[in-house]
Design a protein around this motif. Sequence first.
Motif, mmCIF file in Angstrom:
data_model
loop_
_atom_site.group_PDB
_atom_site.id
_atom_site.type_symbol
_atom_site.label_atom_id
_atom_site.label_comp_id
_atom_site.label_asym_id
_atom_site.label_seq_id
_atom_site.Cartn_x
_atom_site.Cartn_y
_atom_site.Cartn_z
ATOM 1 N N UNK A 75 0.823 -1.204 0.000
ATOM 2 C CA UNK A 75 0.000 0.000 0.000
ATOM 3 C C UNK A 75 0.865 1.266 0.000
ATOM 4 N N UNK A 76 2.089 1.165 0.512
ATOM 5 C CA UNK A 76 2.976 2.335 0.545
ATOM 6 C C UNK A 76 3.445 2.743 -0.838
ATOM 7 N N UNK A 77 4.045 1.801 -1.571
ATOM 8 C CA UNK A 77 4.503 2.130 -2.933
ATOM 9 C C UNK A 77 3.301 2.440 -3.819
ATOM 10 N N UNK A 78 2.188 1.716 -3.612
ATOM 11 C CA UNK A 78 0.983 1.962 -4.412
ATOM 12 C C UNK A 78 0.477 3.397 -4.235
ATOM 13 N N UNK A 79 0.580 3.906 -2.999
ATOM 14 C CA UNK A 79 0.064 5.258 -2.736
ATOM 15 C C UNK A 79 0.900 6.330 -3.436
ATOM 16 N N UNK A 80 2.165 6.026 -3.680
ATOM 17 C CA UNK A 80 3.009 6.946 -4.452
ATOM 18 C C UNK A 80 2.730 6.765 -5.948
ATOM 19 N N UNK A 99 0.967 13.162 2.311
ATOM 20 C CA UNK A 99 0.513 11.816 2.694
ATOM 21 C C UNK A 99 -0.388 11.900 3.923
ATOM 22 N N UNK A 100 -1.561 11.294 3.852
ATOM 23 C CA UNK A 100 -2.412 11.092 5.019
ATOM 24 C C UNK A 100 -2.411 9.625 5.386
ATOM 25 N N UNK A 101 -2.281 9.361 6.680
ATOM 26 C CA UNK A 101 -2.173 8.001 7.183
ATOM 27 C C UNK A 101 -3.301 7.783 8.188
ATOM 28 N N UNK A 102 -4.116 6.761 7.952
ATOM 29 C CA UNK A 102 -5.145 6.358 8.912
ATOM 30 C C UNK A 102 -4.777 4.962 9.388
ATOM 31 N N UNK A 103 -4.238 4.877 10.599
ATOM 32 C CA UNK A 103 -3.755 3.595 11.116
ATOM 33 C C UNK A 103 -4.797 3.013 12.054
ATOM 34 N N UNK A 104 -5.072 1.716 11.926
ATOM 35 C CA UNK A 104 -5.950 1.042 12.882
ATOM 36 C C UNK A 104 -5.118 0.634 14.096
ATOM 37 N N UNK A 105 -5.635 0.967 15.258
ATOM 38 C CA UNK A 105 -5.014 0.556 16.514
ATOM 39 C C UNK A 105 -4.658 -0.931 16.433
ATOM 40 N N UNK A 121 11.019 4.726 -0.874
ATOM 41 C CA UNK A 121 11.763 4.274 -2.060
ATOM 42 C C UNK A 121 11.042 4.676 -3.341
ATOM 43 N N UNK A 122 9.729 4.475 -3.367
ATOM 44 C CA UNK A 122 8.959 4.811 -4.579
ATOM 45 C C UNK A 122 9.036 6.305 -4.851
ATOM 46 N N UNK A 123 8.967 7.109 -3.793
ATOM 47 C CA UNK A 123 9.049 8.560 -3.976
ATOM 48 C C UNK A 123 10.436 8.943 -4.510
ATOM 49 N N UNK A 124 11.461 8.368 -3.896
ATOM 50 C CA UNK A 124 12.840 8.711 -4.288
ATOM 51 C C UNK A 124 13.127 8.313 -5.732
ATOM 52 N N UNK A 125 12.706 7.124 -6.111
ATOM 53 C CA UNK A 125 12.946 6.649 -7.484
ATOM 54 C C UNK A 125 12.319 7.577 -8.523
ATOM 55 N N UNK A 126 11.277 8.275 -8.120
ATOM 56 C CA UNK A 126 10.564 9.132 -9.063
ATOM 57 C C UNK A 126 10.776 10.623 -8.786
ATOM 58 N N UNK A 127 11.822 10.932 -8.001
ATOM 59 C CA UNK A 127 12.181 12.334 -7.714
ATOM 60 C C UNK A 127 11.038 13.133 -7.119
ATOM 61 N N UNK A 128 10.270 12.483 -6.249
ATOM 62 C CA UNK A 128 9.153 13.151 -5.585
ATOM 63 C C UNK A 128 9.526 13.388 -4.126
ATOM 64 N N UNK A 144 -8.787 -0.968 8.901
ATOM 65 C CA UNK A 144 -8.366 -2.270 8.397
ATOM 66 C C UNK A 144 -6.866 -2.237 8.210
ATOM 67 N N UNK A 145 -6.172 -2.034 9.322
ATOM 68 C CA UNK A 145 -4.720 -1.956 9.267
ATOM 69 C C UNK A 145 -4.265 -0.551 8.918
ATOM 70 N N UNK A 146 -4.479 -0.174 7.665
ATOM 71 C CA UNK A 146 -3.938 1.098 7.200
ATOM 72 C C UNK A 146 -4.683 1.566 5.959
ATOM 73 N N UNK A 147 -5.108 2.821 5.995
ATOM 74 C CA UNK A 147 -5.581 3.495 4.783
ATOM 75 C C UNK A 147 -4.650 4.674 4.540
ATOM 76 N N UNK A 148 -4.400 4.964 3.288
ATOM 77 C CA UNK A 148 -3.548 6.089 2.937
ATOM 78 C C UNK A 148 -4.255 6.992 1.936
ATOM 79 N N UNK A 149 -3.903 8.251 1.951
ATOM 80 C CA UNK A 149 -4.321 9.171 0.891
ATOM 81 C C UNK A 149 -3.113 10.007 0.527
ATOM 82 N N UNK A 150 -2.886 10.185 -0.756
ATOM 83 C CA UNK A 150 -1.783 11.034 -1.204
ATOM 84 C C UNK A 150 -2.322 12.091 -2.161
#
Lengths: 339, 339
Positions: A75-80, A99-105, A121-128, A144-150
């Motif tokens: 989900x991390x690389x996917x969000x980038x 980046x917004x992170x919604x973590x489930x306890x 890594x995904x951000x760095x590879x793409x100069x972001x 459900x573990x983790x939701x992300x928004x970018x």
Amino acid sequence: MTETKDITWAHISLAHGNGGRYMRELIETIFSRYLSNPVLNTQADAASLPDMEGNIMISTDGFTVQPLEFPGGDIGSLSIHGTLNDLAVAGAIPKYMTVNVFIEEGLEVSQLERIVQSMASAAKENNIAIVAGDTKVVPKGQGSGLYLATTGIGIKSGQHTLNIKNINIGDRIVVSGPVGDHGTAIMLAREEFGMHGALQSDAASVLPLTQAVDSIAGLKFMRDPTRGGLATVMHEIQQASGLGVYLYEEQIPIRDEVQTVCDMLGYDPLYLACEGRVVAVVDDNNAEALLACWQQLPQGQEAAIIGKINQGNQVVLRTTLGGERLLDELEDDPLPRIC
Amino acid sequence: MTETKDITWAHISLAHGNGGRYMRELIETIFSRYLSNPVLNTQADAASLPDMEGNIMISTDGFTVQPLEFPGGDIGSLSIHGTLNDLAVAGAIPKYMTVNVFIEEGLEVSQLERIVQSMASAAKENNIAIVAGDTKVVPKGQGSGLYLATTGIGIKSGQHTLNIKNINIGDRIVVSGPVGDHGTAIMLAREEFGMHGALQSDAASVLPLTQAVDSIAGLKFMRDPTRGGLATVMHEIQQASGLGVYLYEEQIPIRDEVQTVCDMLGYDPLYLACEGRVVAVVDDNNAEALLACWQQLPQGQEAAIIGKINQGNQVVLRTTLGGERLLDELEDDPLPRIC
């Protein structure tokens, strides 16, 4: 805020989202450690962006994929990749992201750390550069573990004015590679299906593909076929143009593993998500040039011209057997939480 | 995409997040209907922003407040105010925003519609255009009605270089109004506490407050005391400056209802969230001018100088009884999901 500390907790608790000491330590030990760059300032409410020349473009995307880690990505690389791809198909070069992170306890800190590393890594590879972020923790059973928004900021590049409304009769539809890999890989990664395979998600940056066709005349429109797959992009084109879409089934690249899994489980790969492919619409005269351009790239070796725009007002598939069938607009969700 | 349709469903289903027909209809009937503006194009992957003069600033925030609607606001208006306030306290004027929506399957469509209307009103009142968005639907039991994330783009205004590192010994701490209203209003709105009151959240735009002090010399730093409340901002100041914070309890504005509820339930209002207040640090010579400036505004009538920066390296409260007590950095979460 680049100081690093040993992490002394194994799971995320509600206190990691309360604005106090634990949240500060979480930000220092995980987020700042991997995502730090000169623009990010975790002590400020807002980041000041360096001057940008040109037309600024912006896009945003949410990520709820399950499982959080899958063959070919997480989900991390996917969000980038997801947000950078939305900018890329709009003809922009991505520069900054929030980046917004919604973590489930209860999420394992070690898993969060792997995912943030993958994001970095995904951000760095793409100069972001990740320039701002926010973390919330929700009670167990309300996530459900983790939701992300970018949200991504980019600069329009090239001379193309890409617009779905520019599409005309006779234009050709080109896809950069096999469809349905991501959706199928996610399916296989879910234990509920009881199937396993070697298939990897296609999740990746499409920026090399979109930048390579910057010099192709007659390029009208690009989109990455994510939720709802290739068929959904075809319906978007049909509805926005008021014209017809005509696809040749035998020209659409689909991996054998994808077709086999879909046949067994009753899915249609044309409706399954990709996360590293581009669909382009280009005028007839320049379709072969665009195809050749993509086929020279590692990401585009299996690119194909798969259809054309005609006078109809439907999405029609000419089957390998020579018949024709309508591709309906997606209704029921075939597979929730694939992105 | 401003066409409007009657909504023919009462609850959100997973199909509203699948990229197909239901998602398109949800976007058309709810999101585009209320949030449309010339920059938003729901058919494009990215929005092209009009040219902006000046230093671009960016901020992002996630929202998980429970209940979704509360006296004085709802998660929709909060998601606009929260991010615009982060830009405002950084000295910027907000211009554009993106919105991410994570809907739990089963949410009532009528409630979603009210919340999106509220979001639209808050954006309009503050001259903010929503330029991009994304919607995800998560299965029932993996969310909590609705989570939102917003990212805001603004332009730095005024000549101040606000930075927490500019804070010096002798500087004064000013708050724009009573603290803890939002946290207490959320508490009262939760049935679990079995208490009711007339208290409203202070959730609002702080832009009038931050813009009003643009001409005040000696302004060092502003922050809106949200998660973790006033005490947490004081700790951020203490840690970033390496200096001490000294607060006068009798000067800190706290509403009687807030104090009463906190006394009954064992909370400290100094750790409870505000969503429409500003804390400013200003040099001693200009503190009275800043105070007078705020007190002339409807939002700042109860503003007060509440403390000073000294040589210590702790956050100390001088109590109304004349003693001193340390205000610790927040550890346990007093009240999850207040923003």
